[in-house]
Design a protein around this motif. Structure first.
Motif, PDB file in Angstrom:
ATOM      1  N   VAL A 106      34.979  34.420  44.179  1.00 36.31           N
ATOM      2  CA  VAL A 106      36.468  34.140  44.052  1.00 36.31           C
ATOM      3  C   VAL A 106      37.095  34.953  45.318  1.00 36.31           C
ATOM      4  CG1 VAL A 106      38.854  34.777  43.136  1.00 36.31           C
ATOM      5  CG2 VAL A 106      36.771  33.737  41.645  1.00 36.31           C
ATOM      6  N   LEU A 107      36.689  36.434  45.581  1.00 40.09           N
ATOM      7  CA  LEU A 107      37.193  37.194  46.600  1.00 40.09           C
ATOM      8  C   LEU A 107      36.711  36.919  47.778  1.00 40.09           C
ATOM      9  CD1 LEU A 107      36.306  40.706  44.998  1.00 40.09           C
ATOM     10  CD2 LEU A 107      38.611  39.820  45.390  1.00 40.09           C
ATOM     11  N   ASP A 108      35.255  36.196  48.003  1.00 39.91           N
ATOM     12  CA  ASP A 108      35.130  35.679  49.123  1.00 39.91           C
ATOM     13  C   ASP A 108      35.772  34.441  49.447  1.00 39.91           C
ATOM     14  OD1 ASP A 108      33.208  37.664  49.676  1.00 39.91           O
ATOM     15  OD2 ASP A 108      31.398  36.853  48.984  1.00 39.91           O
ATOM     16  N   GLY A 109      36.302  33.663  48.707  1.00 40.21           N
ATOM     17  CA  GLY A 109      37.113  32.570  49.165  1.00 40.21           C
ATOM     18  C   GLY A 109      38.496  32.629  49.323  1.00 40.21           C
ATOM     19  N   ALA A 110      38.817  33.930  49.125  1.00 38.88           N
ATOM     20  CA  ALA A 110      40.369  34.196  49.704  1.00 38.88           C
ATOM     21  C   ALA A 110      40.516  35.047  50.904  1.00 38.88           C
ATOM     22  CB  ALA A 110      40.698  35.320  48.641  1.00 38.88           C
ATOM     23  N   ASP A 111      41.781  34.473  51.148  1.00 37.01           N
ATOM     24  CA  ASP A 111      42.350  35.273  52.600  1.00 37.01           C
ATOM     25  C   ASP A 111      43.442  36.237  52.109  1.00 37.01           C
ATOM     26  OD1 ASP A 111      43.593  35.710  55.004  1.00 37.01           O
ATOM     27  OD2 ASP A 111      44.032  33.775  55.463  1.00 37.01           O
ATOM     28  N   PHE A 112      42.985  37.704  52.808  1.00 40.36           N
ATOM     29  CA  PHE A 112      43.969  38.687  52.307  1.00 40.36           C
ATOM     30  C   PHE A 112      44.881  38.933  53.236  1.00 40.36           C
ATOM     31  CE2 PHE A 112      39.442  40.519  50.740  1.00 40.36           C
ATOM     32  CZ  PHE A 112      39.612  39.658  49.500  1.00 40.36           C
ATOM     33  N   ALA A 113      44.939  38.203  54.475  1.00 41.34           N
ATOM     34  CA  ALA A 113      45.754  38.443  55.713  1.00 41.34           C
ATOM     35  C   ALA A 113      47.289  38.691  55.235  1.00 41.34           C
ATOM     36  CB  ALA A 113      45.729  37.523  56.625  1.00 41.34           C
ATOM     37  N   ALA A 114      47.708  38.171  54.221  1.00 43.50           N
ATOM     38  CA  ALA A 114      49.282  38.197  54.299  1.00 43.50           C
ATOM     39  C   ALA A 114      49.641  39.467  53.271  1.00 43.50           C
ATOM     40  CB  ALA A 114      49.843  37.047  53.535  1.00 43.50           C
ATOM     41  N   LEU A 115      48.651  39.983  52.670  1.00 41.81           N
ATOM     42  CA  LEU A 115      48.880  41.151  51.717  1.00 41.81           C
ATOM     43  C   LEU A 115      49.249  42.386  52.420  1.00 41.81           C
ATOM     44  CD1 LEU A 115      45.924  40.177  49.209  1.00 41.81           C
ATOM     45  CD2 LEU A 115      48.399  39.547  48.858  1.00 41.81           C
ATOM     46  N   ASP A 116      49.746  43.444  51.758  1.00 37.96           N
ATOM     47  CA  ASP A 116      49.924  44.789  52.562  1.00 37.96           C
ATOM     48  C   ASP A 116      48.857  45.485  52.441  1.00 37.96           C
ATOM     49  OD1 ASP A 116      49.900  46.943  50.004  1.00 37.96           O
ATOM     50  OD2 ASP A 116      50.750  45.287  49.221  1.00 37.96           O
ATOM     51  N   HIS A 117      48.872  46.515  53.401  1.00 39.97           N
ATOM     52  CA  HIS A 117      47.514  47.184  53.741  1.00 39.97           C
ATOM     53  C   HIS A 117      46.732  47.953  52.388  1.00 39.97           C
ATOM     54  CE1 HIS A 117      44.675  49.661  55.900  1.00 39.97           C
ATOM     55  NE2 HIS A 117      44.946  50.717  55.068  1.00 39.97           N
ATOM     56  N   SER A 118      47.574  48.315  51.459  1.00 39.64           N
ATOM     57  CA  SER A 118      46.954  49.077  50.309  1.00 39.64           C
ATOM     58  C   SER A 118      46.162  48.001  49.525  1.00 39.64           C
ATOM     59  CB  SER A 118      47.963  49.679  49.685  1.00 39.64           C
ATOM     60  OG  SER A 118      47.500  50.237  48.450  1.00 39.64           O
ATOM     61  N   THR A 119      46.840  46.754  49.294  1.00 33.27           N
ATOM     62  CA  THR A 119      46.522  45.804  48.390  1.00 33.27           C
ATOM     63  C   THR A 119      45.205  45.026  49.204  1.00 33.27           C
ATOM     64  OG1 THR A 119      48.438  45.348  47.351  1.00 33.27           O
ATOM     65  CG2 THR A 119      47.049  43.625  47.215  1.00 33.27           C
ATOM     66  N   ARG A 120      45.246  45.100  50.485  1.00 33.92           N
ATOM     67  CA  ARG A 120      43.959  44.320  51.169  1.00 33.92           C
ATOM     68  C   ARG A 120      42.689  45.537  51.008  1.00 33.92           C
ATOM     69  NH1 ARG A 120      47.375  43.590  55.289  1.00 33.92           N
ATOM     70  NH2 ARG A 120      46.368  45.378  56.707  1.00 33.92           N
ATOM     71  N   THR A 121      42.990  46.909  50.996  1.00 33.04           N
ATOM     72  CA  THR A 121      42.101  47.671  50.725  1.00 33.04           C
ATOM     73  C   THR A 121      41.455  47.790  49.236  1.00 33.04           C
ATOM     74  OG1 THR A 121      43.155  49.494  52.346  1.00 33.04           O
ATOM     75  CG2 THR A 121      41.678  50.512  50.652  1.00 33.04           C
ATOM     76  N   THR A 122      42.148  47.491  48.297  1.00 33.41           N
ATOM     77  CA  THR A 122      41.737  47.574  46.930  1.00 33.41           C
ATOM     78  C   THR A 122      40.825  46.188  47.052  1.00 33.41           C
ATOM     79  OG1 THR A 122      43.644  48.530  46.093  1.00 33.41           O
ATOM     80  CG2 THR A 122      42.264  46.859  44.546  1.00 33.41           C
ATOM     81  N   LEU A 123      41.201  45.053  47.506  1.00 35.55           N
ATOM     82  CA  LEU A 123      40.204  43.788  47.251  1.00 35.55           C
ATOM     83  C   LEU A 123      38.835  44.078  48.210  1.00 35.55           C
ATOM     84  CD1 LEU A 123      43.011  41.086  47.807  1.00 35.55           C
ATOM     85  CD2 LEU A 123      41.963  41.867  45.564  1.00 35.55           C
ATOM     86  N   GLU A 124      39.036  44.779  49.290  1.00 33.79           N
ATOM     87  CA  GLU A 124      37.902  45.021  49.887  1.00 33.79           C
ATOM     88  C   GLU A 124      36.933  45.904  49.490  1.00 33.79           C
ATOM     89  OE1 GLU A 124      36.547  43.536  52.473  1.00 33.79           O
ATOM     90  OE2 GLU A 124      38.429  42.522  53.553  1.00 33.79           O
ATOM     91  N   VAL A 125      37.408  47.050  48.746  1.00 33.28           N
ATOM     92  CA  VAL A 125      36.857  48.054  47.917  1.00 33.28           C
ATOM     93  C   VAL A 125      35.931  47.157  46.858  1.00 33.28           C
ATOM     94  CG1 VAL A 125      36.961  49.681  46.163  1.00 33.28           C
ATOM     95  CG2 VAL A 125      37.969  50.032  48.463  1.00 33.28           C
ATOM     96  N   ILE A 126      36.507  46.530  46.020  1.00 34.88           N
ATOM     97  CA  ILE A 126      35.895  45.472  44.924  1.00 34.88           C
ATOM     98  C   ILE A 126      34.817  44.605  45.933  1.00 34.88           C
ATOM     99  CG2 ILE A 126      36.344  43.766  43.352  1.00 34.88           C
ATOM    100  CD1 ILE A 126      39.230  44.708  43.109  1.00 34.88           C
ATOM    101  N   ARG A 127      35.160  44.066  46.650  1.00 34.67           N
ATOM    102  CA  ARG A 127      34.199  43.283  47.389  1.00 34.67           C
ATOM    103  C   ARG A 127      33.059  43.858  48.018  1.00 34.67           C
ATOM    104  NH1 ARG A 127      36.373  38.474  51.515  1.00 34.67           N
ATOM    105  NH2 ARG A 127      36.829  40.245  52.804  1.00 34.67           N
ATOM    106  N   SER A 128      33.267  45.110  48.412  1.00 35.50           N
ATOM    107  CA  SER A 128      32.078  45.878  49.111  1.00 35.50           C
ATOM    108  C   SER A 128      31.032  46.255  47.859  1.00 35.50           C
ATOM    109  CB  SER A 128      32.686  46.863  49.709  1.00 35.50           C
ATOM    110  OG  SER A 128      31.622  47.878  50.143  1.00 35.50           O
ATOM    111  N   THR A 129      31.930  46.842  46.842  1.00 37.59           N
ATOM    112  CA  THR A 129      31.084  47.284  45.514  1.00 37.59           C
ATOM    113  C   THR A 129      30.254  46.080  45.121  1.00 37.59           C
ATOM    114  OG1 THR A 129      32.898  48.876  45.101  1.00 37.59           O
ATOM    115  CG2 THR A 129      31.596  48.147  43.413  1.00 37.59           C
ATOM    116  N   TYR A 130      30.834  45.069  44.893  1.00 42.51           N
ATOM    117  CA  TYR A 130      30.023  44.007  44.227  1.00 42.51           C
ATOM    118  C   TYR A 130      28.864  43.676  45.060  1.00 42.51           C
ATOM    119  CZ  TYR A 130      33.343  44.077  40.305  1.00 42.51           C
ATOM    120  OH  TYR A 130      34.359  44.588  39.292  1.00 42.51           O
ATOM    121  N   ARG A 131      29.201  43.350  46.395  1.00 40.68           N
ATOM    122  CA  ARG A 131      28.108  42.700  47.296  1.00 40.68           C
ATOM    123  C   ARG A 131      27.049  43.917  47.032  1.00 40.68           C
ATOM    124  NH1 ARG A 131      31.501  41.273  52.610  1.00 40.68           N
ATOM    125  NH2 ARG A 131      31.901  38.868  51.958  1.00 40.68           N
ATOM    126  N   THR A 132      27.262  45.232  47.297  1.00 42.43           N
ATOM    127  CA  THR A 132      25.964  46.171  47.229  1.00 42.43           C
ATOM    128  C   THR A 132      25.550  45.983  45.883  1.00 42.43           C
ATOM    129  OG1 THR A 132      27.347  47.558  48.593  1.00 42.43           O
ATOM    130  CG2 THR A 132      25.589  48.492  47.552  1.00 42.43           C
TER     131      THR A 132
END
Length: 614
Positions: free
Chosen positions: A97-123
């Motif tokens: 779901v995260l890989d299929g989403a575009d975060f560009a319109a979100l604020d920096h803090s929310t984008r960071t949260t999503l990137e943290v989850i995505r990085s964690t789960y990939r690893t």
């Protein structure tokens, strides 16, 4: 016992996940779908909910095991092969779901949260795809060995039940009994994975098995008598006035079910022992090079090779010893290598604690004294201050032989569970007045406990997920920060302890890669620490054993530390006179626990916010 093999279970989970991903409502194929704020909040909430259901202990450690998560209070995580496969399937579905989403319109803090989850789960999914091992999802401890001297439910569950499972009501006590009743199945789930790994040729080093058998035998003996598992429940229900037949019920489970399950794990370790060698590194295990490569990526959040890390350790060590030499001369220690002179300093009676319980009491008092000193200085380093809610506790004696000198972490967001600074007191010779102040800064304030409390202001998932390079890098930066705030200005021996601590982490880069990539023996690892850095041989013997069982983990410390320092230098260069240490430190801790590339993005955002060019 019939159980799915790890590969079979993961394959089944993969097919289930593929179907689930295809059925996810609103999924757009052929391109990424923009996420709005409300939809993003719902997604983060759903991911958090799934994470907690796979990790019910985390719900209790953060004291959120109530309301919608109330049922988790009586559960333990599933450590069986099938349970791990279900966990991987859930991660894969959320990542799709995260890989299929575009975060560009979100604020920096929310984008960071999503990137943290995505990085964690990939690893984590890369780790689950390996043929063996225990994967820390959003944690610091990955290990190829499901049960060994410093890893396994036999250590985790009793400590967790005693310290993080709060008992305030009858329902809490019943949940304790429920968890205790599940403990044998957790042990047997691990047993199935131990057997599966051994069938693939993975057998731990013999010296680690020997340690694990000794420690687990103590746990089994304690459970057979009822011991701490029963006493913790009985004592706390008595203190709260919660009447019930707690002793009899808990004792029946501990003696009749937990002790036999522990004996089954001991029997498996004894069965594996004749096949074990004393080859310490992953190079000697099937698929060990691939495992170590992943473990380094997971630990450092970089793509550095073992050779690059090894050489970084050597050069960093030389630079630190050059700083230590004049301080040693100032104290009258001019002869011999830096390592030899630091050993002389360590045995100086002025800096030693007494033997036995009197010395243990001295250590506890000294820790509190040094924590009081640093607390007064913190307003000079942070604009945003947290409480530093902290309890200093001795490690359980049965854990001490296989544990490091200390470790620590934050408590619960509501403050009911304090942060912990666990100190190993099996012998007072583990610690000295030279090294202990710095250890307190690393584990407690302004290190792990202090930094962790800043995550409480972020979405809950950000408290639950952590990166080893950030966590340990921050703790080393906290040591540096304490020195910069002047706590050692009138204590040169303490400053040497701080520099030796950082040098110790540089040695880790050398020894960890030496063991796992350069075919060093355990003895070579211990010798390097003692000779080059003057480290305490009592401490580093357990340290080297830790690197054998947690490959790569020790490399996250100094790599993360140097990454934070580079970001500070970047901010200083970009902002000039507008730079303020308090603003930089706030940017790092308020941005939360992140991989190193996301840290750079957070610092860039801070620089731009102050009018600089990132």
């Amino acid at each position: 016992m019939t159980a799915l093999t790890r590969r079979q279970a993961l394959a089944a989970a993969a097919s289930t996940t593929a179907l689930a991903a295809c059925a996810t409502p609103g999924t757009v194929t052929g391109g990424k779908r923009p996420l709005g704020k409300a939809e993003t909040d719902t997604l983060i909430d759903r991911i958090t909910d799934r994470f907690l259901r796979f990790n019910p202990e985390a719900a209790s450690s953060n004291n959120v095991d109530k309301g919608r998560w109330g049922a988790l209070k009586g559960q333990l995580g599933d450590r069986s092969p099938a349970g791990q496969a279900r966990y991987a399937a859930g991660l894969r579905e959320d990542l799709a779901v995260l890989d299929g989403a575009d975060f560009a319109a979100l604020d920096h803090s929310t984008r960071t949260t999503l990137e943290v989850i995505r990085s964690t789960y990939r690893t984590a999914l890369e780790g689950f795809a390996l043929p063996y091992g225990d994967v820390a999802v959003g944690g610091w401890r990955n290990t190829p060995y499901v049960v060994i001297q410093n890893t396994g439910a036999y250590l985790d569950v009793p400590r967790f039940l005693d310290t993080d499972h709060l008992i305030e009501t009858r329902e809490d006590a019943e949940a304790y009994v429920s968890r205790l009743a599940q403990y044998p199945a957790v042990l047997d789930g691990e047993l199935a994975r131990m057997q599966d790994a051994a069938a693939k040729g993975l057998v731990p080093p013999g010296f680690l098995i020997d340690k694990a058998i000794t420690q687990m035998s103590r746990s089994a003996e304690d459970a057979a008598k009822g011991g701490g598992l029963v006493e913790s429940l009985v004592r706390r229900t008595r203190e709260k006035g919660i009447a019930g037949d707690w002793d009899r019920r808990a004792r029946a489970i501990a003696t009749g079910q937990v002790a036999p399950a522990l004996q089954r794990q001991i029997a498996e370790l004894r069965r594996q022992r004749p096949r074990a060698t004393d080859q310490a590194g992953m190079w000697a295990r099937p698929g060990g090079d691939a495992y170590y490569s992943w473990a380094l990526r997971a630990s450092t959040t970089t793509a550095m090779t073992p050779e690059e890390i090894h050489q970084l350790g050597l050069s960093t060590l030389d630079a630190l010893h050059a700083r230590m030499d004049p301080l040693l001369r100032q104290l009258g220690l001019a002869q011999g290598s830096v390592g030899q002179r630091m050993r002389a300093l360590a045995v100086d009676p002025r800096y030693k604690f007494a033997d036995g319980d009197p010395g243990r009491a001295q250590i506890m008092a000294f820790i509190q004294e040094r924590l009081g000193i640093i607390r007064k200085e913190l307003p000079r380093a942070f604009r945003t201050l947290v409480k530093g809610n902290l309890e200093v506790k001795r490690l359980p004696p049965e854990e001490e032989p296989g544990a490091p000198g200390a470790y620590g972490g934050p408590g619960s967001p509501d403050g009911k569970i304090p942060g912990k600074f666990w100190i190993n007191l099996r012998t007072t010779d583990l610690h000295s007045r030279v090294s202990l102040p710095d250890l307190a800064h690393h584990e407690a304030i302004p290190g792990h406990v202090w930094q962790g409390e800043y995550t409480f202001q972020l979405p809950l998932i950000r408290t639950l997920l952590a990166f080893n390079a950030y966590s340990e890098g921050w703790a080393l930066y906290a040591e540096q920060l304490a020195d910069e705030l002047g706590v050692f200005d009138d204590f040169p021996a303490g400053r040497l302890g701080y520099l030796q601590s950082i040098a110790f982490r540089a040695c880790r880069l050398v020894v960890d890669t030496g063991l796992h990539a350069k075919r060093w023996t355990r003895e070579q690892g211990v010798q390097f620490f003692v000779e080059r850095n003057g480290s305490n041989p009592l401490e580093v013997a357990s340290e080297v054993d830790r690197y054998c069982s947690w490959p790569g983990q020790a490399c996250g410390y100094e790599i993360g530390h140097q990454a934070i320092v580079r970001q500070r230098e970047r901010a200083q260069a970009a902002l000039g006179s507008a730079y303020d240490l308090r603003d930089f430190d706030d940017a790092v801790v308020l941005g939360g626990n992140v991989p190193m590339d996301v840290l750079a993005l957070n610092v860039g955002e801070y620089i731009r916010g102050k009018g600089g060019r990132a």
